[in-house]
Design an enzyme around this catalytic site. Structure first.
Site, PDB file in Angstrom:
ATOM      1  N   SER A 275      22.375  98.566  27.109  1.00 47.79           N
ATOM      2  CA  SER A 275      21.676  97.996  28.253  1.00 47.79           C
ATOM      3  C   SER A 275      22.643  97.116  29.027  1.00 47.79           C
ATOM      4  O   SER A 275      23.521  96.476  28.448  1.00 47.79           O
ATOM      5  CB  SER A 275      20.489  97.168  27.750  1.00 47.79           C
ATOM      6  N   LYS A 281      20.879  95.753  22.774  1.00 48.67           N
ATOM      7  CA  LYS A 281      20.194  97.037  22.860  1.00 48.67           C
ATOM      8  C   LYS A 281      21.069  98.234  22.524  1.00 48.67           C
ATOM      9  O   LYS A 281      22.220  98.314  22.904  1.00 48.67           O
ATOM     10  CB  LYS A 281      19.629  97.255  24.271  1.00 48.67           C
ATOM     11  N   GLU A 288      15.625 110.729  24.804  1.00 49.79           N
ATOM     12  CA  GLU A 288      14.733 110.487  25.951  1.00 49.79           C
ATOM     13  C   GLU A 288      15.012 111.480  27.078  1.00 49.79           C
ATOM     14  O   GLU A 288      14.090 111.970  27.736  1.00 49.79           O
ATOM     15  CB  GLU A 288      14.913 109.063  26.466  1.00 49.79           C
TER      16      GLU A 288
END
Ligand code: ARG
Length: 439
Positions: A275, A281, A288
């Site tokens: 991130s 993160k 995804e």
């Protein structure tokens, strides 16, 4: 160069020319187009429609175009209507007037139908090969992680399974996907070359020759159908959609399992991203993206189904809209298969986490009910007794196997010492899943 124009008084508007051109995407068909033309020319000479000198000159010209495209010397670009015009114009530049004989007894309608079928056949094979690689990875991953984990229904812990069993479920889905694609490939394996515009030709051509030369089982049986049919693209897009749906479910599970809440798997850094704001993160972007790209493939299928639904026989320009969606789906399916393969071949499965989850989910409740059934109780009654035991365990914050025999006997006097062995997680795997056909 245009492949038509004799009957026109005015030239085409630039706006229309751009709107009509398919070169920017049907350039992907250059190899199929040239191979198809080569087979056609050989056939014309065999049937004495062209001389052997004309044949050789055209074949040499086509071969040189093919080599130059492959080496990057010839770029597929410019103001051409499509890949067919591009190749023919280049041929004219290279070998002169004899190039104009190539299109004898052929229409772009059977030409494009041929190119597209050849392309679909090749790509279907490539997809099958990639599926096989992924299946091998799944098999290996399963074999290396043959330990217990919770199985779920309604995303609630249900019964104990093994990680191997879970991943092999996807292996089996892919096995069916492969069979579906193989079957579609089998059905499309007929050559449309020689159907010409829609009604065949008056020349005495040999469609069996070109079919064989291009590796098809046989020529199509009906000319109109041969140039109108795009079922094979729709069938493959349907198969790809189902396959992507499978990928998407697996992606969803990998995303869930890699969360701190589950912690069952760790996706390798190579297939994760970070991130820009939250330093801690590590995001499962690969999974995804596969889940997200499933929507594109469904869209491609819907788009082509809709394009085809209202057009009369035979060729209509609407059908030029068959390619971009199909190319897009092929590219998407191939890249998703490779990424899934990369993700699974580097995946770490965390045995301590799956084991901990097994122990805290009453995953042996069904087995405990089966135990009472074996001792003579009806299943419905056993179900109720174990339900009450689970409620008791929840209050005491214990698992079923942690209860003593006197505690268990408060619910049924059928409980004896052998219950612990019976409801042991590994023993229940041996009685259940292990009985399955070996894979
Ligand atoms: N670019 C066209 C397509 O992709 C080729 C066929 C053109 N045929 C025709 N009759 N205009 O469909």
């Amino acid at each position: 160069m245009k492949l038509w124009g004799g009957r026109f008084k005015k030239s085409e508007s630039k706006l229309m020319e751009d709107f009509n051109s398919s070169l920017s995407f049907d350039r992907a068909l250059y190899r199929e187009d040239i191979t198809g033309s080569m087979a056609h020319v050989k056939m014309l000479a065999k049937c004495n429609i062209l001389s052997s000198e004309e044949r050789d000159s055209i074949l040499n010209g086509l071969q040189s175009i093919l080599s130059d495209i492959e080496t990057g010397k010839l770029k597929i670009e410019g103001d051409y209507e499509d890949i067919h015009s591009f190749v023919e114009s280049n041929l004219l530049d290279r070998i002169g007037q004899v190039a104009k004989k190539l299109h004898t007894s052929r229409s772009r309608n059977d030409q494009v139908a041929l190119d597209f079928r050849l392309y679909a056949k090749n790509k279907a094979k490539e997809v099958i090969e990639n599926i096989e690689e992924l299946q091998n990875t799944m098999k290996k991953l399963g074999a290396e992680n043959n330990f217990i984990m919770p199985g779920y229904t309604h995303l609630q812990r249900a019964q104990v399974v093994t990680f191997k069993h879970h991943i092999m479920a996807y292996y089996n889905m892919l096995e069916r996907d492969k069979r579906r694609i193989r079957n579609a490939r089998e059905i499309l394996d007929e050559s449309p070359l020689g159907c010409c515009a829609l009604a065949g030709t008056t020349y005495d051509i040999d469609r069996n020759f070109t079919a064989e030369e291009l590796g098809f089982k046989k020529p199509v049986s009906n000319f109109l159908d041969g140039v109108s049919d795009r079922d094979y693209a729709l069938e493959l897009l349907s198969d790809f959609s189902i396959m992507m749906m499978h990928f998407s479910r697996l992606s969803e599970e990998l995303i869930l399992w890699s969360s701190k809440e589950f912690g069952f798997v760790t996706i390798d850094d190579e297939f994760s991203t970070g991130s820009s704001i939250m330093p801690q993160k590590k995001n499962p972007d690969a999974a995804e993206l596969i889940r997200g790209k499933t929507g594109r493939v469904y869209g491609d299928l819907m788009s082509l189904l809709t394009t085809m639904k209202g057009i009369p026989l035979a060729y209509n320009k609407d059908m030029q809209e068959d390619k971009e969606q199909f190319f897009d789906s092929v590219k998407t399916v191939l890249s998703c298969t490779k990424i899934m393969n990369g993700m699974l071949s580097t995946l770490k499965v965390n045995q301590d986490k799956t084991l901990k989850a097994v122990k805290t989910g009453f995953l042996n409740a069904t087995e405990a009910a089966d135990y009472l059934v074996n001792k003579g109780m009806a299943f419905r009654d056993a179900h109720k007794v174990i339900g009450e035991i689970v409620l008791y365990c929840e209050e005491k914050e214990k698992s079923i196997e942690e209860l003593s025999i006197p505690e268990l006997q408060k619910f049924s006097n059928l409980f004896e010492e052998d219950v612990y062995d019976f409801i042991d997680y590994n023993n229940s795997i041996n009685r259940g899943i292990k009985k399955e056909l070996k894979q």
